[in-house]
Scaffold this motif. Structure first.
Motif, PDB file in Angstrom:
ATOM      1  N   VAL A  94       0.841  -1.197   0.000  1.00 58.11           N
ATOM      2  CA  VAL A  94       0.000   0.000   0.000  1.00 58.11           C
ATOM      3  C   VAL A  94       0.874   1.244   0.000  1.00 58.11           C
ATOM      4  N   LEU A  95       1.934   1.200   0.801  1.00 56.77           N
ATOM      5  CA  LEU A  95       2.800   2.369   0.936  1.00 56.77           C
ATOM      6  C   LEU A  95       3.472   2.759  -0.373  1.00 56.77           C
ATOM      7  N   VAL A  96       3.933   1.781  -1.174  1.00 55.63           N
ATOM      8  CA  VAL A  96       4.632   2.154  -2.410  1.00 55.63           C
ATOM      9  C   VAL A  96       3.688   2.842  -3.401  1.00 55.63           C
ATOM     10  N   TYR A  97       2.387   2.617  -3.210  1.00 48.59           N
ATOM     11  CA  TYR A  97       1.430   3.350  -4.056  1.00 48.59           C
ATOM     12  C   TYR A  97       1.091   4.708  -3.459  1.00 48.59           C
ATOM     13  N   GLU A  98       1.024   4.735  -2.128  1.00 52.27           N
ATOM     14  CA  GLU A  98       0.629   5.973  -1.441  1.00 52.27           C
ATOM     15  C   GLU A  98       1.742   7.014  -1.450  1.00 52.27           C
ATOM     16  N   LEU A  99       2.978   6.538  -1.239  1.00 55.27           N
ATOM     17  CA  LEU A  99       4.091   7.475  -1.081  1.00 55.27           C
ATOM     18  C   LEU A  99       4.587   7.958  -2.440  1.00 55.27           C
ATOM     19  N   ARG A 100       5.053   9.206  -2.454  1.00 55.80           N
ATOM     20  CA  ARG A 100       5.510   9.854  -3.696  1.00 55.80           C
ATOM     21  C   ARG A 100       7.031   9.937  -3.696  1.00 55.80           C
ATOM     22  N   ARG A 142       8.666  12.582  -3.952  1.00 57.50           N
ATOM     23  CA  ARG A 142       9.043  13.725  -3.103  1.00 57.50           C
ATOM     24  C   ARG A 142       9.138  13.341  -1.623  1.00 57.50           C
ATOM     25  N   ASP A 143       8.453  12.247  -1.226  1.00 58.42           N
ATOM     26  CA  ASP A 143       8.524  11.807   0.174  1.00 58.42           C
ATOM     27  C   ASP A 143       9.847  11.096   0.468  1.00 58.42           C
ATOM     28  N   ALA A 144      10.457  10.521  -0.569  1.00 56.44           N
ATOM     29  CA  ALA A 144      11.644   9.683  -0.350  1.00 56.44           C
ATOM     30  C   ALA A 144      12.944  10.372  -0.759  1.00 56.44           C
ATOM     31  N   MET A 145      12.850  11.335  -1.669  1.00 57.57           N
ATOM     32  CA  MET A 145      14.064  11.917  -2.258  1.00 57.57           C
ATOM     33  C   MET A 145      14.856  12.756  -1.250  1.00 57.57           C
ATOM     34  N   THR A 146      16.133  12.967  -1.570  1.00 63.71           N
ATOM     35  CA  THR A 146      16.934  13.931  -0.816  1.00 63.71           C
ATOM     36  C   THR A 146      16.634  15.304  -1.404  1.00 63.71           C
ATOM     37  N   LYS A 147      16.124  16.194  -0.539  1.00 61.31           N
ATOM     38  CA  LYS A 147      15.730  17.523  -1.042  1.00 61.31           C
ATOM     39  C   LYS A 147      16.944  18.455  -1.103  1.00 61.31           C
ATOM     40  N   GLU A 148      16.798  19.495  -1.880  1.00 57.42           N
ATOM     41  CA  GLU A 148      17.870  20.491  -2.041  1.00 57.42           C
ATOM     42  C   GLU A 148      19.233  19.810  -2.157  1.00 57.42           C
ATOM     43  N   ASP A 165       8.518  14.717  -9.242  1.00 54.66           N
ATOM     44  CA  ASP A 165       8.384  14.581  -7.788  1.00 54.66           C
ATOM     45  C   ASP A 165       7.048  13.966  -7.364  1.00 54.66           C
ATOM     46  N   HIS A 166       6.038  13.982  -8.264  1.00 52.20           N
ATOM     47  CA  HIS A 166       4.719  13.450  -7.860  1.00 52.20           C
ATOM     48  C   HIS A 166       4.544  11.972  -8.231  1.00 52.20           C
ATOM     49  N   TYR A 167       5.585  11.381  -8.879  1.00 50.47           N
ATOM     50  CA  TYR A 167       5.459   9.947  -9.206  1.00 50.47           C
ATOM     51  C   TYR A 167       5.333   9.134  -7.925  1.00 50.47           C
ATOM     52  N   SER A 168       4.600   8.032  -8.036  1.00 56.53           N
ATOM     53  CA  SER A 168       4.532   7.114  -6.893  1.00 56.53           C
ATOM     54  C   SER A 168       5.851   6.355  -6.793  1.00 56.53           C
ATOM     55  N   LEU A 169       6.122   5.826  -5.606  1.00 57.03           N
ATOM     56  CA  LEU A 169       7.361   5.078  -5.421  1.00 57.03           C
ATOM     57  C   LEU A 169       7.377   3.811  -6.275  1.00 57.03           C
ATOM     58  N   ARG A 189      17.887   4.141  -4.890  1.00 53.98           N
ATOM     59  CA  ARG A 189      17.117   2.994  -4.383  1.00 53.98           C
ATOM     60  C   ARG A 189      17.136   2.975  -2.850  1.00 53.98           C
ATOM     61  N   GLY A 190      18.320   3.344  -2.309  1.00 50.30           N
ATOM     62  CA  GLY A 190      18.471   3.374  -0.856  1.00 50.30           C
ATOM     63  C   GLY A 190      17.481   4.331  -0.204  1.00 50.30           C
ATOM     64  N   ASP A 191      17.257   5.488  -0.875  1.00 51.18           N
ATOM     65  CA  ASP A 191      16.282   6.454  -0.346  1.00 51.18           C
ATOM     66  C   ASP A 191      14.889   5.825  -0.251  1.00 51.18           C
ATOM     67  N   ILE A 192      14.551   5.042  -1.282  1.00 53.96           N
ATOM     68  CA  ILE A 192      13.213   4.418  -1.310  1.00 53.96           C
ATOM     69  C   ILE A 192      13.088   3.414  -0.167  1.00 53.96           C
ATOM     70  N   THR A 193      14.132   2.587  -0.008  1.00 51.29           N
ATOM     71  CA  THR A 193      14.104   1.609   1.082  1.00 51.29           C
ATOM     72  C   THR A 193      13.988   2.311   2.434  1.00 51.29           C
ATOM     73  N   ASP A 194      14.824   3.343   2.639  1.00 52.00           N
ATOM     74  CA  ASP A 194      14.794   4.080   3.913  1.00 52.00           C
ATOM     75  C   ASP A 194      13.408   4.642   4.191  1.00 52.00           C
ATOM     76  N   CYS A 195      12.824   5.222   3.151  1.00 53.77           N
ATOM     77  CA  CYS A 195      11.504   5.848   3.294  1.00 53.77           C
ATOM     78  C   CYS A 195      10.451   4.816   3.685  1.00 53.77           C
ATOM     79  N   LEU A 196      10.498   3.650   3.002  1.00 54.71           N
ATOM     80  CA  LEU A 196       9.519   2.602   3.314  1.00 54.71           C
ATOM     81  C   LEU A 196       9.698   2.092   4.743  1.00 54.71           C
TER      82      LEU A 196
END
Lengths: 115, 320
Positions: free
Chosen positions: B24-30, B32-38, B106-110, B140-147
């Motif tokens: 569910v989370l990989v569909y819900e999260l974007r 922008r939620d996982a990326m390193t900003k700035e 940034d609005h793509y789903s994970l 990929r590491g950012d995605i794993t960390d976020c999840l």
């Protein structure tokens, strides 16, 4: 024994020469139990019976309520204090008073077909 | 029921085709939620050497090259190795960077981001917003960390929710426990039945079978009258629990001389006043014993008597 079909208390009033002390509403009786000992009533009276006794103390109301006895006939012309009558009324218990003795009342009830 | 817990419990219809929380989370999260900003960036005129130092300091494997916030290209660790190897490490990035790199919005789903990683085999993507401005970088590491982070949070929420439910249940149980306690005076015939009456009321409200109700009431009543008639005073406690009623009658004396005899029907030591009022049938204790599922009596002359009785509760059967 109370295997008989219920009898309306009202139909027995003239026969028992009974004076209702509370509202009689339309209580149904499924038998009769006679005792002046409270513990005896607690032990052996079945729910739904008419209880015949000479006791007039407030404990009569408590015991009757506890055993789901709908009506109490007090014999020998005895009458409880008005306070106790009020308590009975609140509990929904019918109190009746008769000049008959317990033995005479028992005879009338037997004749009326109450077993 | 809050939505989080129903999601975790997978109750009802979702049970059949149960989806894991991570799915569910990989569909819900974007993205922008996982990326390193700035992200750290460099300009087109910076040298490849500058990038090399940036990578060394920050342990990056790729640095976006931007101008006025717009993405021009990307320099990866392979480009730096090549630059060192081929001797153009001091030249500006605009000559050696990969131009127009593949980006993620940034609005793509994970789930879409994961698919893009699989498709291109890249280690990172620059992330751009709707107006093509660089807003982040994702690996990929950012995605794993976020999840993992979000799963942990959901788990914590579930644990917290469980704790609330447990507390509520404990409070409910406590509320269902009713204690009726009365001090009883010797000879106070007018007060007989107080505990019994209150107890009957509670049991009726709980829909307990009338027969069971009556047995509990008789025990309390007989115990009360025993204290009134036979003792110098005492206390009666009826504890109404979800599954049983516990009645304890404790008096201050004088005690029962012969408990076996007192338990025999018809044997009474009641005085004339009690007898006149309809007590003293010698049936009190036998009645209590007959009505109890558990019956204990302890008596000591000069100290008093403790009577303990329990009645198991059954609900009234529903009459159709």
């Amino acid at each position: 024994m109370n295997t008989q079909t219920p009898i309306k208390l009202k139909t027995l009033l003239p026969l028992l020469q009974a004076e209702p002390l509370t509202d009689t509403d339309d209580a149904n009786l499924t038998g009769c139990y006679i005792s002046d000992l409270l513990s005896d009533v607690l032990a052996y009276a079945r729910p739904g019976v008419l209880w015949v006794t000479i006791q007039t103390h407030r404990n009569v109301v408590s015991v009757a309520a506890m055993k789901d006895v709908p009506a109490v006939l007090i014999t020998c012309g005895r009458k409880p204090d008005p306070q106790i009558v009020m308590e009975a009324q609140e509990e929904g218990l019918v109190l009746l008073s008769t000049k008959l003795t317990t033995y005479e009342a028992a005879g009338k009830l037997w004749e009326a077909g109450i077993r | 029921m809050n939505p989080t817990s129903s999601l975790l419990a997978g109750s009802g219809t979702t049970e059949k085709r149960r989806i894991s929380v991570a799915q569910v989370l990989v569909y819900e999260l974007r993205v922008r939620d996982a990326m390193t900003k700035e992200p750290v960036t460099a300009g087109p005129t910076d040298t490849m050497r500058t990038i090399q130092h940036l990578m060394k300091t920050h342990r990056f494997s790729g640095v976006p090259i931007t101008q006025n916030g717009c993405l021009l290209g990307i320099v990866t660790i392979e480009d730096i190795i090549n630059a060192l190897d081929k001797g153009h490490i001091n030249e500006p990035t605009e000559r050696w960077m990969a131009r127009d790199p593949v980006t993620l919005r940034d609005h793509y789903s994970l789930v879409r981001a994961v698919a893009e990683f699989d498709r291109y085999g890249f280690g990172r993507f620059p992330v751009v917003d709707g107006s093509d401005k660089l807003v982040g970088i994702i690996t990929r590491g950012d995605i794993t960390d976020c999840l993992v982070h979000h799963l942990e949070r959901r788990a914590e929420e579930a644990v917290a929710h469980e704790a609330v439910l447990m507390a509520e249940r404990a409070a409910d149980e406590k509320a269902r426990r009713v204690v009726v306690r009365t001090q009883i005076k010797s000879g106070d015939f007018d007060s007989a039945g107080k505990v019994s009456q209150r107890m009957r009321q509670v049991l009726r409200e709980r829909g307990i079978d009338p027969d069971v109700r009556r047995r509990a009431a008789i025990i309390a009543y007989e115990a009360e009258t025993n204290i009134i008639i036979h003792t110098i005073g005492g206390q009666i406690t009826a504890t109404i629990l979800p599954d049983k009623v516990v009645i304890d009658a404790i008096d201050e004396g004088p005690g029962i001389e012969n408990v076996d005899l007192a338990l025999r029907e018809g044997w009474s030591t009641a005085g004339p006043l009690a007898r006149e009022l309809g007590f003293g049938a010698g049936m009190g204790l036998p009645n209590i014993k007959r009505c109890s599922d558990v019956f204990e009596i302890k008596s000591e002359m000069g100290r008093g008597t403790h009577l303990h009785a329990e009645v198991m509760l059954e609900k009234a059967r529903m009459v159709a």
